[in-house]
Motif scaffolding. Structure first.
Motif, PDB file in Angstrom:
ATOM      1  N   ILE A  98     -46.171 -26.219  80.972  1.00 20.74           N
ATOM      2  CA  ILE A  98     -46.153 -26.170  79.505  1.00 20.74           C
ATOM      3  C   ILE A  98     -46.277 -24.729  79.023  1.00 20.74           C
ATOM      4  CG2 ILE A  98     -47.466 -26.777  77.429  1.00 20.74           C
ATOM      5  CD1 ILE A  98     -48.135 -29.455  78.903  1.00 20.74           C
ATOM      6  N   LEU A  99     -47.228 -23.973  79.584  1.00 21.63           N
ATOM      7  CA  LEU A  99     -47.421 -22.590  79.158  1.00 21.63           C
ATOM      8  C   LEU A  99     -46.219 -21.712  79.487  1.00 21.63           C
ATOM      9  CD1 LEU A  99     -51.160 -22.090  80.158  1.00 21.63           C
ATOM     10  CD2 LEU A  99     -50.225 -22.321  77.848  1.00 21.63           C
ATOM     11  N   ASP A 100     -45.537 -21.998  80.591  1.00 21.57           N
ATOM     12  CA  ASP A 100     -44.356 -21.217  80.962  1.00 21.57           C
ATOM     13  C   ASP A 100     -43.158 -21.533  80.074  1.00 21.57           C
ATOM     14  OD1 ASP A 100     -45.600 -19.818  82.998  1.00 21.57           O
ATOM     15  OD2 ASP A 100     -45.003 -21.246  84.551  1.00 21.57           O
ATOM     16  N   ASN A 101     -43.077 -22.762  79.576  1.00 23.20           N
ATOM     17  CA  ASN A 101     -41.900 -23.181  78.815  1.00 23.20           C
ATOM     18  C   ASN A 101     -42.075 -23.118  77.302  1.00 23.20           C
ATOM     19  OD1 ASN A 101     -39.988 -23.942  80.939  1.00 23.20           O
ATOM     20  ND2 ASN A 101     -41.577 -25.397  81.499  1.00 23.20           N
ATOM     21  N   TYR A 102     -43.296 -23.057  76.829  1.00 24.02           N
ATOM     22  CA  TYR A 102     -43.554 -23.020  75.394  1.00 24.02           C
ATOM     23  C   TYR A 102     -44.469 -21.835  75.093  1.00 24.02           C
ATOM     24  CZ  TYR A 102     -41.655 -27.689  75.718  1.00 24.02           C
ATOM     25  OH  TYR A 102     -40.835 -28.757  75.981  1.00 24.02           O
ATOM     26  N   LYS A 103     -43.874 -20.714  74.742  1.00 24.00           N
ATOM     27  CA  LYS A 103     -44.625 -19.475  74.538  1.00 24.00           C
ATOM     28  C   LYS A 103     -45.170 -19.321  73.120  1.00 24.00           C
ATOM     29  CE  LYS A 103     -43.380 -17.539  78.550  1.00 24.00           C
ATOM     30  NZ  LYS A 103     -44.281 -17.604  79.634  1.00 24.00           N
ATOM     31  N   VAL A 104     -44.644 -20.097  72.165  1.00 23.53           N
ATOM     32  CA  VAL A 104     -45.051 -19.978  70.775  1.00 23.53           C
ATOM     33  C   VAL A 104     -45.826 -21.222  70.376  1.00 23.53           C
ATOM     34  CG1 VAL A 104     -44.255 -19.726  68.387  1.00 23.53           C
ATOM     35  CG2 VAL A 104     -43.043 -18.560  70.230  1.00 23.53           C
ATOM     36  N   GLY A 105     -46.935 -21.038  69.688  1.00 25.00           N
ATOM     37  CA  GLY A 105     -47.717 -22.159  69.202  1.00 25.00           C
ATOM     38  C   GLY A 105     -48.319 -21.806  67.857  1.00 25.00           C
ATOM     39  N   THR A 106     -49.083 -22.698  67.291  1.00 29.65           N
ATOM     40  CA  THR A 106     -49.737 -22.435  66.020  1.00 29.65           C
ATOM     41  C   THR A 106     -51.243 -22.534  66.181  1.00 29.65           C
ATOM     42  OG1 THR A 106     -49.610 -24.749  65.355  1.00 29.65           O
ATOM     43  CG2 THR A 106     -47.817 -23.303  64.648  1.00 29.65           C
ATOM     44  N   LEU A 107     -51.934 -21.812  65.337  1.00 28.59           N
ATOM     45  CA  LEU A 107     -53.378 -21.892  65.243  1.00 28.59           C
ATOM     46  C   LEU A 107     -53.687 -22.217  63.793  1.00 28.59           C
ATOM     47  CD1 LEU A 107     -56.244 -21.478  66.415  1.00 28.59           C
ATOM     48  CD2 LEU A 107     -56.058 -19.112  65.653  1.00 28.59           C
ATOM     49  N   ALA A 108     -54.410 -23.283  63.555  1.00 24.88           N
ATOM     50  CA  ALA A 108     -54.743 -23.687  62.192  1.00 24.88           C
ATOM     51  C   ALA A 108     -56.248 -23.628  61.981  1.00 24.88           C
ATOM     52  CB  ALA A 108     -54.225 -25.089  61.927  1.00 24.88           C
ATOM     53  N   THR A 109     -56.641 -23.061  60.871  1.00 26.48           N
ATOM     54  CA  THR A 109     -58.048 -22.965  60.493  1.00 26.48           C
ATOM     55  C   THR A 109     -58.159 -23.215  58.988  1.00 26.48           C
ATOM     56  OG1 THR A 109     -57.868 -20.584  60.119  1.00 26.48           O
ATOM     57  CG2 THR A 109     -58.570 -21.273  62.304  1.00 26.48           C
ATOM     58  N   ILE A 110     -59.337 -23.021  58.450  1.00 29.89           N
ATOM     59  CA  ILE A 110     -59.573 -23.113  57.009  1.00 29.89           C
ATOM     60  C   ILE A 110     -59.946 -21.718  56.521  1.00 29.89           C
ATOM     61  CG2 ILE A 110     -61.018 -24.105  55.193  1.00 29.89           C
ATOM     62  CD1 ILE A 110     -59.257 -26.169  56.487  1.00 29.89           C
ATOM     63  N   GLN A 111     -59.313 -21.298  55.429  1.00 32.34           N
ATOM     64  CA  GLN A 111     -59.627 -20.003  54.840  1.00 32.34           C
ATOM     65  C   GLN A 111     -59.698 -20.195  53.325  1.00 32.34           C
ATOM     66  OE1 GLN A 111     -57.067 -16.868  56.192  1.00 32.34           O
ATOM     67  NE2 GLN A 111     -57.700 -15.470  54.602  1.00 32.34           N
ATOM     68  N   ASN A 112     -60.803 -19.840  52.706  1.00 33.11           N
ATOM     69  CA  ASN A 112     -61.016 -20.036  51.269  1.00 33.11           C
ATOM     70  C   ASN A 112     -60.834 -21.498  50.872  1.00 33.11           C
ATOM     71  OD1 ASN A 112     -61.519 -17.262  50.861  1.00 33.11           O
ATOM     72  ND2 ASN A 112     -59.323 -16.865  50.755  1.00 33.11           N
ATOM     73  N   ASN A 113     -61.378 -22.412  51.680  1.00 35.23           N
ATOM     74  CA  ASN A 113     -61.305 -23.858  51.440  1.00 35.23           C
ATOM     75  C   ASN A 113     -59.875 -24.397  51.425  1.00 35.23           C
ATOM     76  OD1 ASN A 113     -64.030 -24.451  51.404  1.00 35.23           O
ATOM     77  ND2 ASN A 113     -64.229 -23.968  49.237  1.00 35.23           N
ATOM     78  N   LYS A 114     -58.943 -23.702  52.068  1.00 38.85           N
ATOM     79  CA  LYS A 114     -57.558 -24.155  52.144  1.00 38.85           C
ATOM     80  C   LYS A 114     -57.094 -24.058  53.602  1.00 38.85           C
ATOM     81  CE  LYS A 114     -56.370 -22.565  47.531  1.00 38.85           C
ATOM     82  NZ  LYS A 114     -55.534 -21.659  46.760  1.00 38.85           N
ATOM     83  N   PRO A 115     -56.167 -24.954  53.995  1.00 36.43           N
ATOM     84  CA  PRO A 115     -55.615 -24.851  55.359  1.00 36.43           C
ATOM     85  C   PRO A 115     -54.895 -23.511  55.537  1.00 36.43           C
ATOM     86  CG  PRO A 115     -54.972 -26.911  54.308  1.00 36.43           C
ATOM     87  CD  PRO A 115     -55.605 -26.062  53.249  1.00 36.43           C
ATOM     88  N   TYR A 116     -55.072 -22.921  56.692  1.00 41.22           N
ATOM     89  CA  TYR A 116     -54.436 -21.639  57.015  1.00 41.22           C
ATOM     90  C   TYR A 116     -53.872 -21.752  58.421  1.00 41.22           C
ATOM     91  CZ  TYR A 116     -53.914 -16.613  57.799  1.00 41.22           C
ATOM     92  OH  TYR A 116     -53.405 -15.374  58.085  1.00 41.22           O
ATOM     93  N   SER A 117     -52.580 -21.543  58.553  1.00 36.97           N
ATOM     94  CA  SER A 117     -51.925 -21.697  59.851  1.00 36.97           C
ATOM     95  C   SER A 117     -51.068 -20.473  60.138  1.00 36.97           C
ATOM     96  CB  SER A 117     -51.045 -22.956  59.837  1.00 36.97           C
ATOM     97  OG  SER A 117     -50.430 -23.120  61.076  1.00 36.97           O
ATOM     98  N   ARG A 118     -51.003 -20.106  61.408  1.00 35.10           N
ATOM     99  CA  ARG A 118     -50.160 -18.963  61.803  1.00 35.10           C
ATOM    100  C   ARG A 118     -49.563 -19.228  63.173  1.00 35.10           C
ATOM    101  NH1 ARG A 118     -55.260 -16.843  61.052  1.00 35.10           N
ATOM    102  NH2 ARG A 118     -56.524 -17.016  62.907  1.00 35.10           N
ATOM    103  N   PHE A 119     -48.409 -18.632  63.396  1.00 34.27           N
ATOM    104  CA  PHE A 119     -47.754 -18.732  64.699  1.00 34.27           C
ATOM    105  C   PHE A 119     -48.367 -17.710  65.629  1.00 34.27           C
ATOM    106  CE2 PHE A 119     -44.569 -20.461  61.853  1.00 34.27           C
ATOM    107  CZ  PHE A 119     -44.177 -21.591  62.547  1.00 34.27           C
TER     108      PHE A 119
END
Length: 60
Positions: free
Chosen positions: A18-39
């Protein structure tokens, strides 16, 4: 006990695949009481260390 070791080897191979074939993922957190996601870009050293690379100041 040997069956457990063989199972762990199978799991490790699947995770590495999986790690070799999928190099891009997302990380989601909360920032200022709103969902915050980044690649993020991921790389690894044979599961010893998982590295994540991102821009220092990404535009959201």
């Amino acid at each position: 006990m040997k069956k457990g070791i063989e199972h762990m080897s199978d799991v490790k191979q699947k995770v590495l695949s999986i790690l070799d074939n999928y190099k891009v993922g997302t990380l989601a957190t909360i920032q200022n009481n709103k969902p915050y996601s980044r690649f993020m870009m991921f790389s690894h050293d044979d599961l010893v260390t998982l590295h994540s690379n991102k821009q220092k100041r990404a535009q959201g």
